[in-house]
Write an enzyme that holds these catalytic residues in place. Structure first.
Site, PDB file in Angstrom:
ATOM      1  N   ASP A   1      -0.085   2.591   8.950  1.00 52.98           N
ATOM      2  CA  ASP A   1      -0.572   1.903  10.147  1.00 52.98           C
ATOM      3  C   ASP A   1       0.408   1.932  11.320  1.00 52.98           C
ATOM      4  OD1 ASP A   1      -3.011   1.218   9.029  1.00 52.98           O
ATOM      5  OD2 ASP A   1      -2.261  -0.657   8.198  1.00 52.98           O
TER       6      ASP A   1
ATOM      7  N   ARG B   1      -6.601  -2.277  10.637  1.00 58.44           N
ATOM      8  CA  ARG B   1      -7.233  -3.598  10.699  1.00 58.44           C
ATOM      9  C   ARG B   1      -6.721  -4.412  11.882  1.00 58.44           C
ATOM     10  NH1 ARG B   1      -5.586  -5.300   6.150  1.00 58.44           N
ATOM     11  NH2 ARG B   1      -3.892  -6.603   6.898  1.00 58.44           N
TER      12      ARG B   1
ATOM     13  N   ASP C   1       2.740  -0.145  12.036  1.00 61.66           N
ATOM     14  CA  ASP C   1       2.687  -1.484  12.632  1.00 61.66           C
ATOM     15  C   ASP C   1       3.926  -2.328  12.348  1.00 61.66           C
ATOM     16  OD1 ASP C   1       2.261  -1.767   9.922  1.00 61.66           O
ATOM     17  OD2 ASP C   1       0.568  -3.130  10.097  1.00 61.66           O
TER      18      ASP C   1
ATOM     19  N   ASP D   1       5.234  -4.993   5.968  1.00 61.27           N
ATOM     20  CA  ASP D   1       5.767  -6.303   6.338  1.00 61.27           C
ATOM     21  C   ASP D   1       5.697  -7.320   5.201  1.00 61.27           C
ATOM     22  OD1 ASP D   1       3.029  -6.529   6.401  1.00 61.27           O
ATOM     23  OD2 ASP D   1       2.929  -7.494   8.362  1.00 61.27           O
TER      24      ASP D   1
ATOM     25  N   GLY E   1       0.820  -1.207   0.000  1.00 67.87           N
ATOM     26  CA  GLY E   1       0.000   0.000   0.000  1.00 67.87           C
ATOM     27  C   GLY E   1       0.853   1.255   0.000  1.00 67.87           C
TER      28      GLY E   1
ATOM     29  N   THR F   1       4.234   2.681   5.676  1.00 65.43           N
ATOM     30  CA  THR F   1       2.849   2.271   5.901  1.00 65.43           C
ATOM     31  C   THR F   1       2.218   3.211   6.908  1.00 65.43           C
ATOM     32  OG1 THR F   1       1.419   0.569   6.883  1.00 65.43           O
ATOM     33  CG2 THR F   1       3.715   0.564   7.567  1.00 65.43           C
TER      34      THR F   1
ATOM     35  N   ARG G   1       0.422  -5.529  -6.273  1.00 66.90           N
ATOM     36  CA  ARG G   1       0.518  -6.846  -5.655  1.00 66.90           C
ATOM     37  C   ARG G   1       1.080  -7.812  -6.691  1.00 66.90           C
ATOM     38  NH1 ARG G   1      -0.131  -5.301  -0.406  1.00 66.90           N
ATOM     39  NH2 ARG G   1      -1.952  -3.933  -0.210  1.00 66.90           N
TER      40      ARG G   1
END
Length: 328
Positions: A132, A176, A134, A107, A15, A130, A76
């Site tokens: 997020d 998410r 994360d 990741d 992303g 990213t 992708r």
């Protein structure tokens, strides 16, 4: 490998996030500064397999530091998940005389790089991109700060409408598996409640919180919900649940969606991307590989990619405590 790297490739994968272009710029210009050739790979691992390469120099990255998204595109690639696909990618890199690559992504992108390194002994470096936040091994990922500012700005605007019409708004934000965006934006925007995946507050607590808000004289409320919240209900089901149990509320839902990924990166993300890009190239030229560049306590650090993808980021429990106090 020290002294042997003469050409480095750079690409973005997974992303998109604000700051990716600033990181591309940093890698390209660091290569130019250190007299190393640089090659851009378009469309991530898919472009690597297909040999979608373009030489880059310092002037190739003019005027991109302020742009969101990624000029190198992202895609992708199921084929790269196969040994045959990775072999094609390796053959393309060898044919282009590429000695190492820098991947900017999350990741999943790092897993691909790690497997590639293990199979072919090919030097790789990762830069975490990213929204997020994360990725283990860094306090901030590229795009997180910009996304927070985007979310807070949106909530501020939503609050104007909520106040004008005495409404309760559920605002769903990305996250998410982690609630970093929801928690930080919730505190920053003064939300009455924050629902995140790491902490199942339960529906009863939500109702009690909203009841307290009403009793305290609040005529409108904002509840920030991470998309992966573990209450067992999505944001629209939450709306129906609250309406059925607290009919005094006029409830609305706002899903911010992919707008959180877009926009011009913040100064923080631009500076962070610049620092990470320099470190990624310098580390490869030092003969080190299979590492991710991160930032901890404002220091640029290196973490093995294997640890970055296996580790788990932790939610800030002190910030949860602050959020609880602020919502009283």
């Amino acid at each position: 490998m020290a002294g042997k790297i003469k050409k480095i490739a750079v690409f973005t994968s997974g992303g998109d996030s604000p700051g990716m272009n600033a990181a591309i710029r940093s890698v390209v210009r660091t290569c130019a500064y250190l007299k190393v050739e640089c090659l851009a790979i378009y469309r991530g691992y898919q472009g690597m397999i297909e040999g979608d390469f373009v030489p880059m120099d310092a002037r190739s990255v003019n005027n991109i530091i302020n742009k969101g998204g990624t000029i190198l595109k992202s895609a992708r690639c199921d084929e790269f998940r196969t040994k045959e696909g990775r072999q094609k990618a390796y053959d393309q890199l060898v044919a282009a005389d590429v000695d190492a690559f820098v991947v900017i992504g999350g990741d999943g992108s790092f897993r691909g790089a790690q497997i590639f390194n293990e199979e072919f002994g090919f030097p790789v470096m990762g830069i975490p991109g990213t929204i997020d936040n994360d990725i283990f091994g860094t306090r901030f990922t590229l795009g997180f700060d910009t996304a927070l500012n985007t979310v807070v700005d949106a909530i501020d605007k939503i609050r104007d409408t909520a106040s004008s019409h005495n409404r309760l708004f559920f605002v769903e934000v990305m996250g998410r598996d982690v609630g970093h965006i929801a928690l930080n934006a919730g505190v920053g925007a003064g939300a009455e409640e924050v629902l995140i995946p790491e902490l199942d507050l339960g529906l009863e607590r939500l109702l009690e919180s909203l009841k307290r808000s009403k009793k305290s004289g609040k005529s409108s409320s904002i509840v920030v919900v991470a998309e992966g919240d573990k209450t067992g209900k999505n944001v629209f089901e939450l709306k129906e649940y609250v309406e059925s149990h607290l009919p005094i509320y006029d409830v609305r839902v706002s899903v911010l969606g992919h707008m959180q990924r877009g926009g011009s990166p913040s100064c923080f993300d631009r500076v962070l991307a610049s620092r990470m890009g320099v470190k990624a190239v310098e580390t490869l030229l030092e003969g080190k590989s299979n590492l991710m560049v991160g930032i901890i306590d404002n220091e640029i650090v290196l973490t093995p990619i294997s640890e970055a993808i296996k580790g788990h980021t932790k939610i800030d429990h002190e910030l949860i405590r602050v959020s609880d106090i602020m919502t009283t």
